[in-house]
Design a protein around this motif. Sequence first.
Motif, PDB file in Angstrom:
ATOM      1  N   GLU A 100      18.225  22.252  -2.807  1.00 45.64           N
ATOM      2  CA  GLU A 100      18.891  21.221  -2.007  1.00 45.64           C
ATOM      3  C   GLU A 100      18.752  21.516  -0.509  1.00 45.64           C
ATOM      4  OE1 GLU A 100      23.216  18.892  -1.915  1.00 45.64           O
ATOM      5  OE2 GLU A 100      23.050  20.864  -2.861  1.00 45.64           O
ATOM      6  N   GLU A 101      18.870  22.787  -0.131  1.00 47.61           N
ATOM      7  CA  GLU A 101      18.741  23.166   1.273  1.00 47.61           C
ATOM      8  C   GLU A 101      17.330  22.906   1.805  1.00 47.61           C
ATOM      9  OE1 GLU A 101      19.897  27.224   1.516  1.00 47.61           O
ATOM     10  OE2 GLU A 101      22.028  26.826   1.123  1.00 47.61           O
ATOM     11  N   ALA A 102      16.343  22.984   0.938  1.00 50.41           N
ATOM     12  CA  ALA A 102      14.950  22.776   1.357  1.00 50.41           C
ATOM     13  C   ALA A 102      14.564  21.306   1.398  1.00 50.41           C
ATOM     14  CB  ALA A 102      14.008  23.534   0.417  1.00 50.41           C
ATOM     15  N   ALA A 103      15.414  20.435   0.843  1.00 52.26           N
ATOM     16  CA  ALA A 103      15.073  19.026   0.717  1.00 52.26           C
ATOM     17  C   ALA A 103      15.449  18.231   1.962  1.00 52.26           C
ATOM     18  CB  ALA A 103      15.774  18.418  -0.499  1.00 52.26           C
ATOM     19  N   THR A 104      14.794  17.098   2.116  1.00 51.35           N
ATOM     20  CA  THR A 104      15.131  16.163   3.184  1.00 51.35           C
ATOM     21  C   THR A 104      15.849  14.971   2.563  1.00 51.35           C
ATOM     22  OG1 THR A 104      14.220  14.885   5.032  1.00 51.35           O
ATOM     23  CG2 THR A 104      12.917  14.940   3.010  1.00 51.35           C
ATOM     24  N   PHE A 105      16.773  14.376   3.308  1.00 52.75           N
ATOM     25  CA  PHE A 105      17.595  13.284   2.790  1.00 52.75           C
ATOM     26  C   PHE A 105      17.591  12.113   3.773  1.00 52.75           C
ATOM     27  CE2 PHE A 105      19.156  17.003   0.605  1.00 52.75           C
ATOM     28  CZ  PHE A 105      19.558  16.549  -0.642  1.00 52.75           C
ATOM     29  N   GLY A 106      18.243  11.024   3.384  1.00 55.01           N
ATOM     30  CA  GLY A 106      18.459   9.897   4.287  1.00 55.01           C
ATOM     31  C   GLY A 106      17.192   9.189   4.714  1.00 55.01           C
ATOM     32  N   SER A 107      17.085   8.899   5.998  1.00 52.45           N
ATOM     33  CA  SER A 107      15.968   8.108   6.517  1.00 52.45           C
ATOM     34  C   SER A 107      14.630   8.792   6.277  1.00 52.45           C
ATOM     35  CB  SER A 107      16.159   7.837   8.014  1.00 52.45           C
ATOM     36  OG  SER A 107      16.221   9.051   8.740  1.00 52.45           O
ATOM     37  N   ASP A 108      14.609  10.130   6.298  1.00 54.04           N
ATOM     38  CA  ASP A 108      13.356  10.841   6.043  1.00 54.04           C
ATOM     39  C   ASP A 108      12.853  10.581   4.627  1.00 54.04           C
ATOM     40  OD1 ASP A 108      13.313  11.893   8.576  1.00 54.04           O
ATOM     41  OD2 ASP A 108      14.261  13.789   8.004  1.00 54.04           O
ATOM     42  N   VAL A 109      13.775  10.533   3.676  1.00 54.64           N
ATOM     43  CA  VAL A 109      13.382  10.245   2.293  1.00 54.64           C
ATOM     44  C   VAL A 109      12.867   8.821   2.167  1.00 54.64           C
ATOM     45  CG1 VAL A 109      14.313   9.806  -0.025  1.00 54.64           C
ATOM     46  CG2 VAL A 109      14.812  11.956   1.135  1.00 54.64           C
ATOM     47  N   ARG A 110      13.542   7.866   2.812  1.00 59.78           N
ATOM     48  CA  ARG A 110      13.091   6.481   2.741  1.00 59.78           C
ATOM     49  C   ARG A 110      11.685   6.334   3.329  1.00 59.78           C
ATOM     50  NH1 ARG A 110      18.583   5.923   3.827  1.00 59.78           N
ATOM     51  NH2 ARG A 110      18.317   5.642   6.076  1.00 59.78           N
ATOM     52  N   GLU A 111      11.430   6.996   4.438  1.00 57.17           N
ATOM     53  CA  GLU A 111      10.099   6.945   5.040  1.00 57.17           C
ATOM     54  C   GLU A 111       9.056   7.559   4.117  1.00 57.17           C
ATOM     55  OE1 GLU A 111      10.265   8.798   8.841  1.00 57.17           O
ATOM     56  OE2 GLU A 111      11.737   7.373   9.659  1.00 57.17           O
ATOM     57  N   LEU A 112       9.406   8.663   3.460  1.00 58.87           N
ATOM     58  CA  LEU A 112       8.484   9.294   2.527  1.00 58.87           C
ATOM     59  C   LEU A 112       8.185   8.380   1.346  1.00 58.87           C
ATOM     60  CD1 LEU A 112       6.845  11.641   1.418  1.00 58.87           C
ATOM     61  CD2 LEU A 112       8.980  12.666   0.579  1.00 58.87           C
ATOM     62  N   LEU A 113       9.229   7.742   0.800  1.00 60.90           N
ATOM     63  CA  LEU A 113       9.016   6.821  -0.322  1.00 60.90           C
ATOM     64  C   LEU A 113       8.094   5.675   0.076  1.00 60.90           C
ATOM     65  CD1 LEU A 113      12.654   6.643  -1.765  1.00 60.90           C
ATOM     66  CD2 LEU A 113      10.676   7.733  -2.834  1.00 60.90           C
ATOM     67  N   LEU A 114       8.269   5.152   1.261  1.00 62.71           N
ATOM     68  CA  LEU A 114       7.414   4.050   1.727  1.00 62.71           C
ATOM     69  C   LEU A 114       5.967   4.506   1.891  1.00 62.71           C
ATOM     70  CD1 LEU A 114       9.836   2.410   4.310  1.00 62.71           C
ATOM     71  CD2 LEU A 114       9.150   1.475   2.085  1.00 62.71           C
ATOM     72  N   ARG A 115       5.757   5.750   2.342  1.00 62.73           N
ATOM     73  CA  ARG A 115       4.396   6.267   2.470  1.00 62.73           C
ATOM     74  C   ARG A 115       3.737   6.417   1.104  1.00 62.73           C
ATOM     75  NH1 ARG A 115       6.677   9.823   6.313  1.00 62.73           N
ATOM     76  NH2 ARG A 115       6.508  11.593   4.864  1.00 62.73           N
ATOM     77  N   VAL A 116       4.506   6.929   0.144  1.00 67.24           N
ATOM     78  CA  VAL A 116       3.956   7.087  -1.211  1.00 67.24           C
ATOM     79  C   VAL A 116       3.650   5.722  -1.819  1.00 67.24           C
ATOM     80  CG1 VAL A 116       4.411   7.964  -3.532  1.00 67.24           C
ATOM     81  CG2 VAL A 116       5.133   9.294  -1.544  1.00 67.24           C
ATOM     82  N   MET A 117       4.504   4.735  -1.559  1.00 67.49           N
ATOM     83  CA  MET A 117       4.245   3.378  -2.059  1.00 67.49           C
ATOM     84  C   MET A 117       2.941   2.830  -1.478  1.00 67.49           C
ATOM     85  SD  MET A 117       8.107   1.730  -2.049  1.00 67.49           S
ATOM     86  CE  MET A 117       7.668   0.213  -2.899  1.00 67.49           C
ATOM     87  N   LYS A 118       2.693   3.101  -0.213  1.00 66.50           N
ATOM     88  CA  LYS A 118       1.445   2.647   0.399  1.00 66.50           C
ATOM     89  C   LYS A 118       0.249   3.280  -0.308  1.00 66.50           C
ATOM     90  CE  LYS A 118      -1.164   2.476   4.727  1.00 66.50           C
ATOM     91  NZ  LYS A 118      -2.388   2.996   4.066  1.00 66.50           N
ATOM     92  N   ASP A 119       0.364   4.557  -0.652  1.00 66.94           N
ATOM     93  CA  ASP A 119      -0.721   5.228  -1.358  1.00 66.94           C
ATOM     94  C   ASP A 119      -0.974   4.588  -2.715  1.00 66.94           C
ATOM     95  OD1 ASP A 119      -1.037   6.947   0.747  1.00 66.94           O
ATOM     96  OD2 ASP A 119       0.147   8.573  -0.145  1.00 66.94           O
ATOM     97  N   PHE A 120       0.088   4.209  -3.408  1.00 65.03           N
ATOM     98  CA  PHE A 120      -0.097   3.567  -4.715  1.00 65.03           C
ATOM     99  C   PHE A 120      -0.689   2.172  -4.558  1.00 65.03           C
ATOM    100  CE2 PHE A 120       2.808   6.813  -6.513  1.00 65.03           C
ATOM    101  CZ  PHE A 120       2.044   7.172  -7.612  1.00 65.03           C
ATOM    102  N   ARG A 121      -0.336   1.468  -3.498  1.00 62.04           N
ATOM    103  CA  ARG A 121      -0.954   0.164  -3.252  1.00 62.04           C
ATOM    104  C   ARG A 121      -2.451   0.333  -3.022  1.00 62.04           C
ATOM    105  NH1 ARG A 121       3.792  -0.625  -0.023  1.00 62.04           N
ATOM    106  NH2 ARG A 121       5.250  -2.049  -1.059  1.00 62.04           N
ATOM    107  N   ASP A 122      -2.826   1.353  -2.276  1.00 61.36           N
ATOM    108  CA  ASP A 122      -4.238   1.626  -2.017  1.00 61.36           C
ATOM    109  C   ASP A 122      -4.970   1.959  -3.312  1.00 61.36           C
ATOM    110  OD1 ASP A 122      -3.796   1.175   0.649  1.00 61.36           O
ATOM    111  OD2 ASP A 122      -3.668   3.303   1.173  1.00 61.36           O
ATOM    112  N   LEU A 123      -4.293   2.675  -4.209  1.00 61.44           N
ATOM    113  CA  LEU A 123      -4.904   3.021  -5.508  1.00 61.44           C
ATOM    114  C   LEU A 123      -5.118   1.787  -6.368  1.00 61.44           C
ATOM    115  CD1 LEU A 123      -3.067   6.249  -6.745  1.00 61.44           C
ATOM    116  CD2 LEU A 123      -5.498   6.000  -6.289  1.00 61.44           C
ATOM    117  N   GLY A 124      -4.128   0.881  -6.311  1.00 57.63           N
ATOM    118  CA  GLY A 124      -4.175  -0.274  -7.207  1.00 57.63           C
ATOM    119  C   GLY A 124      -5.036  -1.406  -6.720  1.00 57.63           C
TER     120      GLY A 124
END
Length: 283
Positions: free
Chosen positions: A254-278
């Motif tokens: 938990e101490e090593a993890a990022t939360f809040g807006s950083d997580v939302r930004e990361l999720l959006l980046r991963v979604m972009k990668d999946f869009r590129d794959l598809g």
Amino acid sequence: MGSERQDRMKALGARLRGLRTEAGLTGAVLAQRAGVGQPTVSKVETGRMVPSVDVLGRLSRALDLDESTTQEVCDLLVAVEAAPNAVESSSAEAPVGSSLDEVVRSARLVRSFQCVVLPAMLQSAEYARHVFDSAPGATPEGVGRAVAARVERQSLLYEPGRESVFVLTEGVLRTWPGSPALMLAQLDRLLAVESLSTVRLGVIPWRQAVPVMPRHGFTLCDRTAVVVETFRGEHVVDDSAEVAAYEDAFSRFEEAATFGSDVRELLLRVMKDFRDLGGPATR
């Protein structure tokens, strides 16, 4: 499940239903007073679920039972647990998630760390279907029941008074079954869940070294039990020393993890990668 055990479960459920009716309470009101999900009350009363000692205690207090009646329903639970199973569950039934279901339903604090697969409480129906399909000996009927139970359990995320903390490695977000479209829907669900006041979602980015080399994922239920899911089923550990060791490991993740807006930004980046794959179809 053996018929004797089934009969005793129904007897316990019928007695609790009668006590609720005598108290003039609906199932929804009883669930609210007891701090459990309404589906839990329904399943217990219809003999489809064995309540934990904690859940039965909460129901008894919510019904304001006197000492003798409380002892009576406790005795009925003991009788259920003592009843033999005439038919043992096969490996095909192992993924149903009954162990995790019971301990999670009775917990007010759930903390889950995962390094490969998404936590059960966050899985979409299609994602969960792939999880159960991959289990040894899986059958279409067993998988269907398991998926339905897993999705139904997720209503606990929205209950006031509960707290759920999930910590994932970024690898979990990028380890995908099915298709990019499935993962886009799954990641969209994570964005929605992350916004809940009852949920904290953290991710350890791949650029961040993990504090402990993870051996497997696990789910802590309150501070009394930990559930480990394997290919063939689930193991519930309630040894205090073991639970404490898992709590320490979770705190470090938990101490090593990022939360809040950083997580939302990361999720959006991963979604972009999946869009590129598809390709265009998923845009």
